[in-house]
Design a protein around this motif. Sequence first.
Motif, mmCIF file in Angstrom:
data_model
loop_
_atom_site.group_PDB
_atom_site.id
_atom_site.type_symbol
_atom_site.label_atom_id
_atom_site.label_comp_id
_atom_site.label_asym_id
_atom_site.label_seq_id
_atom_site.Cartn_x
_atom_site.Cartn_y
_atom_site.Cartn_z
ATOM 1 N N TRP A 238 0.854 -1.200 0.000
ATOM 2 C CA TRP A 238 0.000 0.000 0.000
ATOM 3 C C TRP A 238 0.880 1.236 0.000
ATOM 4 O O TRP A 238 1.927 1.262 0.649
ATOM 5 C CB TRP A 238 -0.885 0.018 1.252
ATOM 6 C CG TRP A 238 -1.768 -1.170 1.349
ATOM 7 C CD1 TRP A 238 -3.033 -1.309 0.841
ATOM 8 C CD2 TRP A 238 -1.461 -2.429 1.981
ATOM 9 N NE1 TRP A 238 -3.527 -2.560 1.128
ATOM 10 C CE2 TRP A 238 -2.584 -3.263 1.822
ATOM 11 C CE3 TRP A 238 -0.342 -2.937 2.664
ATOM 12 C CZ2 TRP A 238 -2.638 -4.569 2.327
ATOM 13 C CZ3 TRP A 238 -0.382 -4.231 3.159
ATOM 14 C CH2 TRP A 238 -1.514 -5.031 2.988
ATOM 15 N N TRP B 298 -4.251 7.272 1.569
ATOM 16 C CA TRP B 298 -3.879 5.952 1.055
ATOM 17 C C TRP B 298 -4.410 5.802 -0.364
ATOM 18 O O TRP B 298 -5.611 5.914 -0.591
ATOM 19 C CB TRP B 298 -4.450 4.849 1.951
ATOM 20 C CG TRP B 298 -3.801 4.786 3.293
ATOM 21 C CD1 TRP B 298 -4.253 5.350 4.453
ATOM 22 C CD2 TRP B 298 -2.560 4.139 3.620
ATOM 23 N NE1 TRP B 298 -3.369 5.086 5.474
ATOM 24 C CE2 TRP B 298 -2.333 4.346 5.001
ATOM 25 C CE3 TRP B 298 -1.625 3.404 2.886
ATOM 26 C CZ2 TRP B 298 -1.200 3.849 5.652
ATOM 27 C CZ3 TRP B 298 -0.502 2.912 3.541
ATOM 28 C CH2 TRP B 298 -0.299 3.129 4.906
ATOM 29 N N VAL B 299 -3.543 5.516 -1.296
ATOM 30 C CA VAL B 299 -3.936 5.422 -2.705
ATOM 31 C C VAL B 299 -4.909 4.251 -2.889
ATOM 32 O O VAL B 299 -4.725 3.183 -2.311
ATOM 33 C CB VAL B 299 -2.683 5.219 -3.582
ATOM 34 C CG1 VAL B 299 -3.073 4.981 -5.034
ATOM 35 C CG2 VAL B 299 -1.776 6.428 -3.469
ATOM 36 N N ASN B 300 -5.938 4.484 -3.694
ATOM 37 C CA ASN B 300 -7.009 3.523 -3.994
ATOM 38 C C ASN B 300 -7.990 3.341 -2.839
ATOM 39 O O ASN B 300 -8.933 2.575 -2.950
ATOM 40 C CB ASN B 300 -6.482 2.130 -4.397
ATOM 41 C CG ASN B 300 -5.805 2.145 -5.739
ATOM 42 O OD1 ASN B 300 -5.885 3.139 -6.458
ATOM 43 N ND2 ASN B 300 -5.156 1.063 -6.089
ATOM 44 N N CYS B 301 -7.757 4.012 -1.727
ATOM 45 C CA CYS B 301 -8.666 3.867 -0.579
ATOM 46 C C CYS B 301 -9.427 5.146 -0.304
ATOM 47 O O CYS B 301 -10.562 5.111 0.147
ATOM 48 C CB CYS B 301 -7.893 3.506 0.683
ATOM 49 S SG CYS B 301 -7.069 1.911 0.605
ATOM 50 N N GLU B 302 -8.789 6.285 -0.537
ATOM 51 C CA GLU B 302 -9.376 7.528 -0.047
ATOM 52 C C GLU B 302 -9.632 8.581 -1.123
ATOM 53 O O GLU B 302 -10.275 9.563 -0.856
ATOM 54 C CB GLU B 302 -8.477 8.119 1.047
ATOM 55 C CG GLU B 302 -8.449 7.222 2.262
ATOM 56 C CD GLU B 302 -7.476 7.690 3.328
ATOM 57 O OE1 GLU B 302 -7.942 7.968 4.433
ATOM 58 O OE2 GLU B 302 -6.278 7.759 3.053
#
Lengths: 157, 81
Positions: A120, A132-136
Amino acid sequence: MFTVSHQALDLEALKAELPDPGAGACVIFEGWIRDTNYDKPVTALDYEVYEEMALKEGSRVMAEAAEKFDILAARCAHVAGHLEIGDCAVWVGVTSAHRDAAFLACRYIIDEIKKRLPIWKKEFFANGDTGWVNCEHGSQSASPAAPVPRGTSSSTK
Amino acid sequence: MTTKTLTVRYFALFRERAGCDQEQLAIEADTAGELFAEVARRHGLPHLTDAKVAVNDEMSSFEAVLSDGDTVLFFPPVSGG
């Protein structure tokens, strides 16, 4: 071979693992830290790696590449920890007798590493925000075949 | 549902939101999905498309039936490379 490094990658040392008298092609991919994501200035990234499983899954990806493509050798290393703009986060090198197999295998390895490994990245933005990339803040294109139009954003290509 | 003793590990965004990287729970949950729903409720974890689960260091699914003593790892969407 797939490895995780807690310090800057030694790109020359990685490349030095590849030479083979039967090799007519060597394709290398380097994923670099870019200064912008989703149009926001980025100052640094932290990579969190769950090493126990990343090493297992990374080795599987390398074995699959050797099975699917007519290559001589393949090597991949991913960094864990803090990186700054311009640093190399991931390195893939593939050799083969003829170039097609090396190009295809290199693409396969980086795409599968990005999709499957428990890794991550947390971005640090110039305005002080983190995420966080791809999460937020949305997800980046995961389609390997789709051309990436200019201006489309992801932290490394 | 039966009560099981499970070790739950959190990574990246989930770790930050849970405030710990792992915890041991005596909890009523038959599947990994039921366990996630409960810990998400307790810790305020987001339900993210593309989140993954592993059991005892092997990739698994949210439908997987858990056994007493399992270690369950919750992965938010990955972003390596």
